[in-house]
Motif scaffolding. Structure first.
Motif, PDB file in Angstrom:
ATOM      1  N   PHE A 105       2.172   0.245  -4.582  1.00 32.26           N
ATOM      2  CA  PHE A 105       3.309   0.284  -5.591  1.00 32.26           C
ATOM      3  C   PHE A 105       3.836  -1.221  -5.462  1.00 32.26           C
ATOM      4  N   SER A 142       0.967  10.741  -2.211  1.00 32.54           N
ATOM      5  CA  SER A 142       0.334  10.225  -3.288  1.00 32.54           C
ATOM      6  C   SER A 142       1.283   9.232  -4.138  1.00 32.54           C
ATOM      7  N   TRP A 143       0.677   8.464  -5.089  1.00 31.24           N
ATOM      8  CA  TRP A 143       1.827   7.486  -5.680  1.00 31.24           C
ATOM      9  C   TRP A 143       2.655   8.204  -6.463  1.00 31.24           C
ATOM     10  N   SER A 144       2.041   9.381  -7.050  1.00 31.84           N
ATOM     11  CA  SER A 144       3.038  10.026  -8.057  1.00 31.84           C
ATOM     12  C   SER A 144       4.209  10.691  -7.153  1.00 31.84           C
ATOM     13  N   LEU A 189       5.526   9.683  -4.293  1.00 36.02           N
ATOM     14  CA  LEU A 189       6.340   8.526  -3.899  1.00 36.02           C
ATOM     15  C   LEU A 189       7.329   8.042  -4.980  1.00 36.02           C
ATOM     16  N   ASP A 190       6.576   7.943  -6.027  1.00 39.64           N
ATOM     17  CA  ASP A 190       7.495   7.436  -7.138  1.00 39.64           C
ATOM     18  C   ASP A 190       8.493   8.449  -7.561  1.00 39.64           C
ATOM     19  N   GLY A 237      -2.654   3.936  -8.305  1.00 39.13           N
ATOM     20  CA  GLY A 237      -2.521   5.012  -7.276  1.00 39.13           C
ATOM     21  C   GLY A 237      -2.737   4.428  -5.764  1.00 39.13           C
ATOM     22  N   LYS A 238      -3.141   2.984  -5.563  1.00 38.50           N
ATOM     23  CA  LYS A 238      -3.178   2.698  -4.066  1.00 38.50           C
ATOM     24  C   LYS A 238      -1.976   1.917  -3.719  1.00 38.50           C
ATOM     25  N   TYR A 269       0.841  -1.308   0.183  1.00 35.71           N
ATOM     26  CA  TYR A 269       0.207   0.078   0.044  1.00 35.71           C
ATOM     27  C   TYR A 269       0.999   1.120  -0.056  1.00 35.71           C
ATOM     28  N   VAL A 270       0.422   2.133  -0.814  1.00 39.82           N
ATOM     29  CA  VAL A 270       1.091   3.488  -0.713  1.00 39.82           C
ATOM     30  C   VAL A 270       0.863   4.115   0.604  1.00 39.82           C
ATOM     31  N   GLY A 294       3.976   1.135 -10.443  1.00 41.34           N
ATOM     32  CA  GLY A 294       2.620   1.263  -9.751  1.00 41.34           C
ATOM     33  C   GLY A 294       1.672   0.098 -10.033  1.00 41.34           C
TER      34      GLY A 294
END
Length: 363
Positions: A335, A308-310, A312-313, A332-333, A302-303, A325
């Motif tokens: 990774f 947000s995933w963006s 974190l990435d 988005g939830k 889980y992120v 992702g």
């Protein structure tokens, strides 16, 4: 394209130099050179060992989806009944693919963080629907899960279902795929996951029963299996083979057997277990439910709520770590870390974990 010091995407995986070198030999016209036919035949025999099968193996030119589409279109007609056992993006996606061909599709589905386990319900679905084909995904890469398939094979035989179709693209080579023991008729693989070759080839282990159905259906599109039935015997392939892809698979599978198949499986299990344990020690939540079976080739997490995933990435990539992702409802939830093939390395995973710890513990 930027290169990352810590490549951990769940495919395509990093291609070892020895595989790149194997692709450097030139076959000026592979469909005319006996040397290429010998390579193709040798590669098929090696894949049969990896698949644990006596069945023929077709080697397509193309990415893994070539195998998924080609096997479906070669074996089902409009109106045929397909029972899709689904637990993730690809399981539900295969159901949509079959429906687009005109099949009558029934889905037995579970949540994306689960794996197949309620065999009484699966059996009831088979009894009630009487499908021509059962489909399942071994490793659901977007979810980081591994579906047990032995019981499906037993039920397939009990109810004399003609075809069992399995997507093993992200599991083959990293965990046992017992094609004959599990009564799989169409077992699909791809070069870019555990084999750590470029996405140039897809392959399908085809049972004698499946060949009978394929002949009846008669599909002959570019992705068709039928033209491969006697292609080696006649040395007449349906299109010019990509010798780079065949050479890459040959070297990749050779590397697995040189290391030892059981050793390779254990390496994947050890690295996966270590990865998950360390992630949980950071306070991160693994995606699959506790009673689901995680895959030894990919871990889904889980992120964290504060990212947000963006974001974190972006932070991972600034520190040289490339992860993946997910797709569909999971986009988005979560990774994902692809510890498969060349990336099933304790050293590489520890580097990744170091970056993850630095990022998720930062303010």
């Amino acid at each position: 394209m930027k290169e990352y010091a810590i490549p951990m995407v769940p495919g395509p995986t990093t291609v070892p130099q020895i595989i790149l070198e194997a692709m450097s030999k030139d076959y000026p016209s592979p469909d005319l050179e006996m040397e290429f036919l010998d390579l193709y035949n040798q590669t098929e025999e090696m894949l049969k060992r990896l698949y644990e099968t006596n069945n023929r193996v077709v080697i397509h030119t193309g990415e893994g989806m070539m195998a998924l589409w080609g096997a479906l279109k070669s074996a089902i007609r409009p109106g045929d009944r397909v029972l899709a056992l689904a637990s993730g993006v690809f399981g539900y996606g295969i159901a949509e693919m079959a429906a687009s061909i005109g099949a009558e599709v029934k889905i037995y589905g579970v949540e994306y963080d689960q794996t197949l386990k309620d065999w009484d319900e699966v059996e009831k679905a088979i009894q009630a629907f009487r499908p021509k084909m059962i489909t399942a995904v071994h490793c659901e890469t977007p979810s980081g899960t591994l579906n047990p398939l032995e019981m499906v094979g037993l039920l397939k035989q009990k109810y004399e279902v003609p075809l069992f179709y399995v997507d093993a693209v992200a599991s083959l080579g990293g965990t046992p795929v017992k094609t004959d023991e599990w009564a799989i008729d169409l077992c699909l693989g791809g070069s870019q996951k555990v084999l750590s070759a470029p996405p140039l080839a897809a392959f399908v282990a085809v049972s004698p029963g499946a060949w009978d159905v394929i002949k009846q259906v008669g599909y002959v599109g570019y992705d068709a299996l039928l033209p491969f039935y006697d292609a080696q015997e006649k040395f007449y392939f349906p299109y010019t083979p990509n010798w780079h892809g065949v050479a890459a698979i040959h070297q990749a599978v050779k590397m697995i057997f040189d290391e030892g198949l059981d050793v390779v499986f254990q390496r994947h299990e050890t690295v996966a277990s270590h990865c998950r344990s360390e992630l949980e020690s950071m306070g991160l939540k693994l995606f699959p439910a506790r009673d689901a079976q995680p895959s030894p080739t990919v871990t889904a997490v889980y992120v964290p709520e504060k990212f947000s995933w963006s974001e974190l990435d972006r932070r991972f990539r600034e520190k040289g770590l490339a992860t993946g992702g997910s797709y569909g409802p999971l986009a988005g939830k979560i990774f994902r870390l692809g510890h498969m093939g060349s990336q099933a390395s304790m050293e590489l995973v520890d580097k990744a974990l170091k970056v993850i710890r630095e990022v998720v513990t930062s303010s």
